[in-house]
Design a protein around this motif. Structure first.
Motif, PDB file in Angstrom:
ATOM      1  N   ASN A 100       0.725  -1.176  -0.060  1.00  0.00           N
ATOM      2  CA  ASN A 100       0.000  -0.106  -0.044  1.00  0.00           C
ATOM      3  C   ASN A 100       0.735   1.208   0.169  1.00  0.00           C
ATOM      4  O   ASN A 100       0.519   2.050  -0.670  1.00  0.00           O
ATOM      5  N   SER A 101       1.925   1.268   0.881  1.00  0.00           N
ATOM      6  CA  SER A 101       2.830   2.396   0.829  1.00  0.00           C
ATOM      7  C   SER A 101       3.588   2.574  -0.483  1.00  0.00           C
ATOM      8  O   SER A 101       3.771   3.825  -0.690  1.00  0.00           O
ATOM      9  N   TRP A 102       3.908   1.518  -1.124  1.00  0.00           N
ATOM     10  CA  TRP A 102       4.642   1.689  -2.489  1.00  0.00           C
ATOM     11  C   TRP A 102       3.757   2.019  -3.516  1.00  0.00           C
ATOM     12  O   TRP A 102       4.083   2.976  -4.381  1.00  0.00           O
ATOM     13  N   VAL A 103       2.554   1.565  -3.492  1.00  0.00           N
ATOM     14  CA  VAL A 103       1.611   2.244  -4.466  1.00  0.00           C
ATOM     15  C   VAL A 103       1.405   3.565  -4.369  1.00  0.00           C
ATOM     16  O   VAL A 103       1.242   4.623  -4.936  1.00  0.00           O
ATOM     17  N   LYS A 104       1.017   3.897  -3.047  1.00  0.00           N
ATOM     18  CA  LYS A 104       0.811   5.488  -2.533  1.00  0.00           C
ATOM     19  C   LYS A 104       2.079   6.316  -3.227  1.00  0.00           C
ATOM     20  O   LYS A 104       2.015   7.332  -3.818  1.00  0.00           O
ATOM     21  N   TYR A 105       3.231   5.730  -3.121  1.00  0.00           N
ATOM     22  CA  TYR A 105       4.373   6.560  -3.632  1.00  0.00           C
ATOM     23  C   TYR A 105       4.368   6.696  -5.098  1.00  0.00           C
ATOM     24  O   TYR A 105       4.860   7.799  -5.465  1.00  0.00           O
ATOM     25  N   ALA A 106       4.125   5.611  -5.739  1.00  0.00           N
ATOM     26  CA  ALA A 106       3.983   5.681  -7.249  1.00  0.00           C
ATOM     27  C   ALA A 106       2.743   6.440  -7.723  1.00  0.00           C
ATOM     28  O   ALA A 106       2.905   7.440  -8.546  1.00  0.00           O
ATOM     29  N   ARG A 107       1.587   6.501  -7.021  1.00  0.00           N
ATOM     30  CA  ARG A 107       0.755   7.638  -7.317  1.00  0.00           C
ATOM     31  C   ARG A 107       1.262   9.033  -6.919  1.00  0.00           C
ATOM     32  O   ARG A 107       0.560   9.795  -7.883  1.00  0.00           O
ATOM     33  N   GLY A 108       1.937   9.183  -5.896  1.00  0.00           N
ATOM     34  CA  GLY A 108       2.471  10.422  -5.931  1.00  0.00           C
ATOM     35  C   GLY A 108       3.430  10.982  -6.835  1.00  0.00           C
ATOM     36  O   GLY A 108       3.519  12.115  -7.311  1.00  0.00           O
ATOM     37  N   MET A 109       4.374   9.934  -7.193  1.00  0.00           N
ATOM     38  CA  MET A 109       5.061  10.096  -8.473  1.00  0.00           C
ATOM     39  C   MET A 109       4.302  10.535  -9.542  1.00  0.00           C
ATOM     40  O   MET A 109       4.550  11.767 -10.250  1.00  0.00           O
ATOM     41  N   ALA A 110       3.454  10.100  -9.869  1.00  0.00           N
ATOM     42  CA  ALA A 110       2.665  10.212 -11.364  1.00  0.00           C
ATOM     43  C   ALA A 110       1.938  11.781 -10.893  1.00  0.00           C
ATOM     44  O   ALA A 110       1.792  12.465 -11.997  1.00  0.00           O
ATOM     45  N   THR A 111       1.315  11.888  -9.759  1.00  0.00           N
ATOM     46  CA  THR A 111       0.850  13.177  -9.696  1.00  0.00           C
ATOM     47  C   THR A 111       1.724  14.395  -9.688  1.00  0.00           C
ATOM     48  O   THR A 111       1.563  15.466 -10.343  1.00  0.00           O
ATOM     49  N   ALA A 112       2.887  14.170  -9.290  1.00  0.00           N
ATOM     50  CA  ALA A 112       4.199  15.199  -9.141  1.00  0.00           C
ATOM     51  C   ALA A 112       4.376  15.515 -10.654  1.00  0.00           C
ATOM     52  O   ALA A 112       4.700  16.425 -11.261  1.00  0.00           O
ATOM     53  N   ILE A 113       4.437  14.286 -11.272  1.00  0.00           N
ATOM     54  CA  ILE A 113       4.877  14.471 -12.653  1.00  0.00           C
ATOM     55  C   ILE A 113       3.915  15.169 -13.677  1.00  0.00           C
ATOM     56  O   ILE A 113       4.370  15.940 -14.569  1.00  0.00           O
ATOM     57  N   GLU A 114       2.596  14.960 -13.643  1.00  0.00           N
ATOM     58  CA  GLU A 114       1.796  15.486 -14.353  1.00  0.00           C
ATOM     59  C   GLU A 114       1.478  17.016 -13.797  1.00  0.00           C
ATOM     60  O   GLU A 114       1.088  17.590 -14.807  1.00  0.00           O
ATOM     61  N   LYS A 115       1.711  17.320 -12.814  1.00  0.00           N
ATOM     62  CA  LYS A 115       1.632  18.763 -12.395  1.00  0.00           C
ATOM     63  C   LYS A 115       2.784  19.529 -13.101  1.00  0.00           C
ATOM     64  O   LYS A 115       2.724  20.995 -13.215  1.00  0.00           O
ATOM     65  N   ASN A 116       3.898  18.915 -13.347  1.00  0.00           N
ATOM     66  CA  ASN A 116       5.338  19.619 -13.734  1.00  0.00           C
ATOM     67  C   ASN A 116       5.410  19.300 -15.129  1.00  0.00           C
ATOM     68  O   ASN A 116       6.348  20.260 -15.880  1.00  0.00           O
ATOM     69  N   LYS A 117       4.760  18.479 -15.858  1.00  0.00           N
ATOM     70  CA  LYS A 117       5.046  18.172 -17.459  1.00  0.00           C
ATOM     71  C   LYS A 117       3.728  18.088 -18.010  1.00  0.00           C
ATOM     72  O   LYS A 117       2.616  17.381 -17.307  1.00  0.00           O
ATOM     73  N   LYS A 118       3.661  18.397 -19.332  1.00  0.00           N
ATOM     74  CA  LYS A 118       2.495  18.245 -19.915  1.00  0.00           C
ATOM     75  C   LYS A 118       2.514  16.957 -20.474  1.00  0.00           C
ATOM     76  O   LYS A 118       2.839  16.928 -21.756  1.00  0.00           O
ATOM     77  N   LEU A 124       5.892   9.073 -25.893  1.00  0.00           N
ATOM     78  CA  LEU A 124       6.356   8.035 -25.066  1.00  0.00           C
ATOM     79  C   LEU A 124       6.762   8.491 -23.678  1.00  0.00           C
ATOM     80  O   LEU A 124       7.540   9.320 -23.384  1.00  0.00           O
ATOM     81  N   LEU A 125       6.676   7.491 -22.723  1.00  0.00           N
ATOM     82  CA  LEU A 125       7.149   7.766 -21.353  1.00  0.00           C
ATOM     83  C   LEU A 125       8.119   6.326 -21.189  1.00  0.00           C
ATOM     84  O   LEU A 125       7.941   5.267 -21.517  1.00  0.00           O
ATOM     85  N   HIS A 126       9.289   6.669 -20.325  1.00  0.00           N
ATOM     86  CA  HIS A 126      10.371   5.688 -20.158  1.00  0.00           C
ATOM     87  C   HIS A 126      10.502   5.859 -18.564  1.00  0.00           C
ATOM     88  O   HIS A 126      11.213   6.783 -18.256  1.00  0.00           O
ATOM     89  N   ALA A 127      10.188   4.756 -17.794  1.00  0.00           N
ATOM     90  CA  ALA A 127      10.473   4.818 -16.445  1.00  0.00           C
ATOM     91  C   ALA A 127      11.580   3.863 -16.041  1.00  0.00           C
ATOM     92  O   ALA A 127      11.591   2.678 -16.774  1.00  0.00           O
ATOM     93  N   HIS A 128      12.522   4.318 -15.242  1.00  0.00           N
ATOM     94  CA  HIS A 128      13.674   3.457 -15.007  1.00  0.00           C
ATOM     95  C   HIS A 128      13.500   2.957 -13.595  1.00  0.00           C
ATOM     96  O   HIS A 128      13.250   3.708 -12.546  1.00  0.00           O
ATOM     97  N   ARG A 129      13.181   1.541 -13.580  1.00  0.00           N
ATOM     98  CA  ARG A 129      12.839   0.890 -12.502  1.00  0.00           C
ATOM     99  C   ARG A 129      11.463   0.461 -12.545  1.00  0.00           C
ATOM    100  O   ARG A 129      10.406   1.257 -12.821  1.00  0.00           O
ATOM    101  N   VAL A 130      11.132  -0.717 -12.362  1.00  0.00           N
ATOM    102  CA  VAL A 130       9.616  -1.342 -12.541  1.00  0.00           C
ATOM    103  C   VAL A 130       8.574  -0.901 -11.525  1.00  0.00           C
ATOM    104  O   VAL A 130       7.467  -0.497 -11.786  1.00  0.00           O
ATOM    105  N   PHE A 131       9.183  -0.583 -10.103  1.00  0.00           N
ATOM    106  CA  PHE A 131       8.256  -0.395  -9.073  1.00  0.00           C
ATOM    107  C   PHE A 131       9.128   0.581  -8.202  1.00  0.00           C
ATOM    108  O   PHE A 131      10.256  -0.006  -7.726  1.00  0.00           O
ATOM    109  N   PRO A 132       8.638   1.682  -7.762  1.00  0.00           N
ATOM    110  CA  PRO A 132       7.359   2.320  -8.098  1.00  0.00           C
ATOM    111  C   PRO A 132       7.366   3.135  -9.415  1.00  0.00           C
ATOM    112  O   PRO A 132       6.243   3.288 -10.004  1.00  0.00           O
ATOM    113  N   GLU A 133       8.388   3.466 -10.100  1.00  0.00           N
ATOM    114  CA  GLU A 133       8.470   4.155 -11.054  1.00  0.00           C
ATOM    115  C   GLU A 133       7.724   3.726 -12.330  1.00  0.00           C
ATOM    116  O   GLU A 133       6.859   4.365 -12.994  1.00  0.00           O
ATOM    117  N   GLY A 134       7.669   2.461 -12.650  1.00  0.00           N
ATOM    118  CA  GLY A 134       6.849   1.782 -13.552  1.00  0.00           C
ATOM    119  C   GLY A 134       5.423   1.794 -13.530  1.00  0.00           C
ATOM    120  O   GLY A 134       4.762   2.086 -14.386  1.00  0.00           O
TER     121      GLY A 134
END
Length: 407
Positions: A100-118, A124-134
């Motif tokens: 649950n904590s790792w998923v929350k971290y991943a969701r926080g990553m996604a939110t931070a990225i979309e707030k700062n990037k269009k 194409l998106l390229h995530a380095h590391r499967v979890f949580p970045e992937g």
């Protein structure tokens, strides 16, 4: 692929930090090579940094706390670090590998990225590391209908918690392409997660042979405060059990039975530091702590043999760095280590006598009983530009296929 507007958004939590300039350096080197190839990309370094309670918890567990980083500098360009805020409960959950904590971290990553990037402007998106970045890439992909690829670097596969297996498998299966840094890591994913490998490809990390190259050994040893009249056996990495750091005292004991001219250099930090200080031969060991990345070529030139006693390993970039500097390498026969070493004579069989076996191989190498070419193994297939070309080809393939499907 247009060279004007960034087509690919690359993101990762792995990048150099104040206390660990070698952390994630393979990401930075990869991005430098992509830049030189003219690949249009944007980079989003993302992380969560330690507040006081977390710093205290990490200190008690023997981990080095992280320090806040404002930006990652690359080719005279500054990429602001996107900070994900997590409370104490979830930060402890990350340490305990709670899903649950790792998923929350991943969701926080996604939110931070979309707030700062269009996100909708990227192809194409390229995530380095499967979890949580992937998992963050998966969430963004589904929301904005942009394909993603993910690079698996090691721990998120070979040391995966049972709590996270379902999420990691979902990331792998939904990716347009999965890049593994070794054949062994892709095999691990198949065996542990029932991953079918249909979208998998192997592209290892690389080495910059313009930086990691032979230099005067005596000069290197003077810079590292190492004896000139000894054979230096080095360990470079996090001082953790997964890296086999706890095996070093036994290896040293066995090696000293065979030779009287050895000295040990330990570069790194981690939970086992105090144990190693107590158990390694005091007069024959130098603990260098964490070393700035710029000094790593000096380290590799100062040693005669690098030992990799890992229990698990995605690939082992330090192996390439050592060999490019002219050092010999011995290691355990696990993960991507055999692929990086490239010589089965230098691998232990992981038997009960592992420490004795590694010590024997180190002794052989020091005595020059094994002859092999050092640098040629590193240059052709592990040059960073060759690695970047392979990734660029994947970018173009996926972007091209997506364009066709939208016609």
């Amino acid at each position: 692929m247009s060279r004007e507007t960034p087509s690919v958004l690359i993101f990762s939590e792995m990048f150099p930090k104040p206390k660990s300039s070698s952390s994630g350096v393979f990401i930075v080197e990869r991005l430098k090579a992509l830049t030189e190839l003219g690949v249009p990309f944007d980079f989003a370094p993302v992380s969560t940094f330690d507040n006081f309670p977390i710093r205290l918890v990490k200190k008690l567990k023997g981990y080095s706390p992280s320090e806040s980083v404002k930006s990652v500098n690359l080719n005279e360009k500054h990429y602001p670090v996107l900070n994900v805020s997590l409370g104490l409960r979830d930060r402890i959950g990350l340490i305990r590998q709670e899903a649950n904590s790792w998923v929350k971290y991943a969701r926080g990553m996604a939110t931070a990225i979309e707030k700062n990037k269009k996100i909708q402007e990227f192809r194409l998106l390229h995530a380095h590391r499967v979890f949580p970045e992937g998992y963050a890439a998966l969430l963004l992909s589904e929301k904005y209908n942009v394909p993603y690829i993910v690079t698996a670097h090691g721990g998120e596969i070979h040391s995966i918690s049972n709590n996270n297996k379902a999420f990691v498998k979902e990331v792998l299966e939904k990716a347009a392409k999965v890049i593994f840094v070794s054949k062994a890591l892709m095999r691990d994913a198949s065996e542990k997660l029932d991953y079918d490998k249909s979208n998998g490809i192997v592209i290892p990390n690389g080495v910059d042979t313009n930086v990691f190259k032979p230099m005067d050994k005596e000069e290197a040893r003077r810079k590292m405060s190492l004896p000139l009249d000894k054979k230096i056996v080095g360990f470079v990495g996090n001082l953790m059990e997964v890296k086999g750091a706890d095996r070093l005292p036994a290896i040293a004991e066995e090696l000293m039975k065979l030779r009287s001219d050895v000295f040990f250099l330990i570069v790194g930090d981690g939970p086992l530091i105090n144990t190693l200080r107590e158990c390694m031969p005091t007069d024959l060991t130098h603990f260098a702590g964490r070393v700035e990345y710029e000094l790593m070529p000096v380290v590799m030139n100062g040693i005669d043999v690098l030992v990799i006693p890992s229990r698990q390993e995605g690939f082992g970039t330090v192996i390439l760095e050592a060999r490019a500097c002219g050092a010999r390498v011995v290691g355990t026969n696990v993960g991507g280590i055999p692929e990086a070493i490239g010589d089965e004579r230098l691998l232990s069989s992981n038997s009960e006598d592992l420490s004795e076996e590694l010590a024997q191989r180190i002794s052989w190498i020091i005595s020059d009983e094994l002859e092999f070419d050092t640098v040629s193994h590193c240059v052709p297939s592990y040059d960073w530009h060759e690695i970047a070309r392979k990734e660029r080809d994947i970018y173009e393939e996926i972007i091209g296929e997506t364009a066709k499907s939208h016609r």
